[in-house]
Design an enzyme around this catalytic site. Structure first.
Site, PDB file in Angstrom:
ATOM      1  N   GLU A 129       0.873  -1.195   0.000  1.00  0.00           N
ATOM      2  CA  GLU A 129       0.000   0.000   0.000  1.00  0.00           C
ATOM      3  C   GLU A 129       0.903   1.236   0.000  1.00  0.00           C
ATOM      4  O   GLU A 129       2.108   1.131   0.268  1.00  0.00           O
ATOM      5  CB  GLU A 129      -0.867   0.006   1.259  1.00  0.00           C
ATOM      6  N   PRO A 130       0.319   2.401  -0.232  1.00  0.00           N
ATOM      7  CA  PRO A 130       1.164   3.612  -0.248  1.00  0.00           C
ATOM      8  C   PRO A 130       1.964   3.776   1.051  1.00  0.00           C
ATOM      9  O   PRO A 130       3.128   4.164   1.012  1.00  0.00           O
ATOM     10  CB  PRO A 130       0.147   4.749  -0.426  1.00  0.00           C
ATOM     11  N   SER A 134       7.900  -2.086   2.889  1.00  0.00           N
ATOM     12  CA  SER A 134       8.707  -3.040   3.655  1.00  0.00           C
ATOM     13  C   SER A 134       8.010  -3.411   4.969  1.00  0.00           C
ATOM     14  O   SER A 134       8.067  -4.557   5.403  1.00  0.00           O
ATOM     15  CB  SER A 134      10.079  -2.426   3.969  1.00  0.00           C
ATOM     16  N   HIS A 353      29.876  -6.229 -23.959  1.00  0.00           N
ATOM     17  CA  HIS A 353      29.306  -5.770 -25.235  1.00  0.00           C
ATOM     18  C   HIS A 353      29.763  -4.354 -25.613  1.00  0.00           C
ATOM     19  O   HIS A 353      29.425  -3.865 -26.699  1.00  0.00           O
ATOM     20  CB  HIS A 353      27.765  -5.782 -25.176  1.00  0.00           C
ATOM     21  N   GLU A 378       9.182  -8.487  -3.878  1.00  0.00           N
ATOM     22  CA  GLU A 378       9.096  -9.675  -3.004  1.00  0.00           C
ATOM     23  C   GLU A 378       9.910  -9.459  -1.722  1.00  0.00           C
ATOM     24  O   GLU A 378      10.454 -10.402  -1.144  1.00  0.00           O
ATOM     25  CB  GLU A 378       9.541 -10.937  -3.754  1.00  0.00           C
TER      26      GLU A 378
END
Ligand SMILES: Cc1cc2nc3c(=O)[nH]c(=O)nc-3n(C[C@H](O)[C@H](O)[C@H](O)COP(=O)(O)OP(=O)(O)OC[C@H]3O[C@@H](n4cnc5c(N)ncnc54)[C@H](O)[C@@H]3O)c2cc1C
Length: 397
Positions: A129-130, A134, A353, A378
């Site tokens: 939620e806002p 954590s 690269h 997660e």
């Protein structure tokens, strides 16, 4: 014999089938999906038809019955091809079907798990939620009792699959002042209910094929049959799902690391500077060696954790307390190392690269953007370190 780290012939055959499917059906659409920032409906549909949205779910509930090891094989292969598709599958399978499998009643499994595993319905998982990231137990979304049912009101954010899901496994506060211990309940919320609305969908650095949606809940009425697990025990439901999600995130990261390394090897053999392929230079060779070491170590960690979860089964009531702690610590270790090693390996592959790695539209550039989130979602890696260190200080090594 107890340390027989090998796949069965059936698991190898499954890996081969997945690899062919992804090369033919998913790989060709990934660059365009990333550029257009569109949810890949057609390939998701094809994956659902193949049963790939129910890999670990037992066959009796509509899945492929391949357990967590089979699921990690699938996500490892998918991680080689595209992180957005991996996230869509993970939000549905790890975070959506695990709670149903572990805490659902037989009736809930028949109604919600079977169609989800068969690929007829898409799931999402909504905890954040806002004001509660954590500190995920501090939910403000309220579930008020009304008769034998509930009325849910609040705002959720950052929900993967939030725009497309048919059902959300949603955490809401049955008694906010109690917090995670007794105050949070898991609900099965069908997204066609009055009062449910998808709000803002975030524009993101990577994972362009996934939706990351705000959910607005304005007096959504839910029946008693939508409570998943016990009232007030929703935090356990969420954490059980996250234990599975963190290991499967490790599998997807493993796939991403292998793809990036393969691309770097190929590029280094074909790019000539100062008269030699750059693979002839020790600076490049040592980078490749470091990348291979991380891949090798992570493979064992991921499948060790997945096999451990398979041995524990899907009945939380049968899990001993210490077994739970081991599972949670192991999942946090896998998630943390996998996401950090993936970032390092992909960064080195990009470096090999040269300038091309920084050019928009190359696979390595996309992989670099896609990988960053794994250290955040997660549970951030700071939170994983809290989980690991608290357990370490309580129980020791
Ligand atoms: C693309 C994407 C997809 C997502 N998908 C989902 C989803 O499907 N479902 C869902 O519920 N959520 C989802 N999330 C939310 C994600 O899990 C949270 O963003 C994450 O848990 C962190 O919460 P936060 O963003 O509020 O950060 P905060 O909690 O505000 O953290 C900010 C910083 O402070 C650190 N911090 C916080 N507390 C501590 C502490 N005690 N000790 C040390 N450091 C601390 C954090 O580690 C972080 O570095 C998604 C997010 C994104 C970006």
């Amino acid at each position: 014999m107890p340390f027989d780290f090998s796949f069965s012939a059936d698991q190898e055959a499954f890996r081969d089938a997945v690899r062919s499917f992804l090369a033919k059906e998913v790989a060709p659409v990934v660059a365009e999906m990333d550029e257009k920032e569109e949810f890949p409906r057609a390939t998701v549909r094809r994956m659902q038809e193949e049963g790939y949205f129910g890999v670990p779910v037992p066959e009796e509930y509509g899945g492929l019955g391949l357990g967590k090891v089979g699921y990690c094989i699938f996500l490892e292969e998918l991680g080689k091809v595209d992180a957005s598709h991996g996230t869509i599958v993970g939000a549905h399978t790890s975070l959506g079907t695990t709670p149903l499998l572990c805490y659902g009643t037989e009736e809930q499994k028949r109604r919600w798990l079977v169609p989800a595993a068969k690929g007829e319905k898409l799931l999402a998982f909504s905890l954040t939620e806002p004001g509660s990231g954590s500190d995920s137990g501090a939910v403000h979304t309220v579930a008020e009792k009304e008769g034998d049912g509930w009325v849910v009101t609040g705002n959720k954010i950052y929900v993967s699959n939030g725009k497309e899901a048919d059902t959300i496994v949603l955490m809401a506060g049955n008694d906010i002042k109690l917090g995670p211990n007794g105050g949070v309940t898991a609900f099965l919320l069908d997204t066609n209910l009055p009062g449910f609305q998808v709000g803002r969908c975030e524009k993101k650095m990577g994972l362009h094929g996934t939706s990351t949606a705000e959910l607005i809940l304005d007096h959504v009425r839910l029946g008693p049959e939508t409570v998943l697990g016990e009232v007030g025990k929703g935090f356990h439901v969420a954490m059980t799902a996250l234990d599975v999600g963190r290991v499967s995130l490790g599998a997807a990261s493993l796939g991403g690391m292998q793809a990036a390394t393969a691309q770097a090897i190929d590029f280094s053999k074909n790019r000539t500077q100062f008269g030699l392929p750059i693979s002839e230079y020790e600076a490049i060779q040592f980078k490749l060696a470091d990348m291979a070491m991380k891949i090798h170590a992570l493979k064992f960690m991921v499948y060790h954790a997945a096999a451990h979860q398979d041995r524990m089964g899907n009945e939380p009531k049968q899990w001993g307390r210490l077994e739970r702690y081991d599972k949670t610590r192991e999942a946090a270790i896998v998630k943390c190392l996998a996401s950090e090693w993936a970032a390092e390996v992909i960064d080195e592959a990009l470096q090999i690269h040269g300038g091309l790695g920084y050019i928009r539209g190359t696979p390595i550039e996309r992989a670099y953007r896609d990988a960053r989130i794994s250290q955040i979602f997660e549970g951030t890696n700071e939170i994983q370190r809290l989980v690991i260190s608290r357990d370490l200080l309580t129980r020791g090594l």
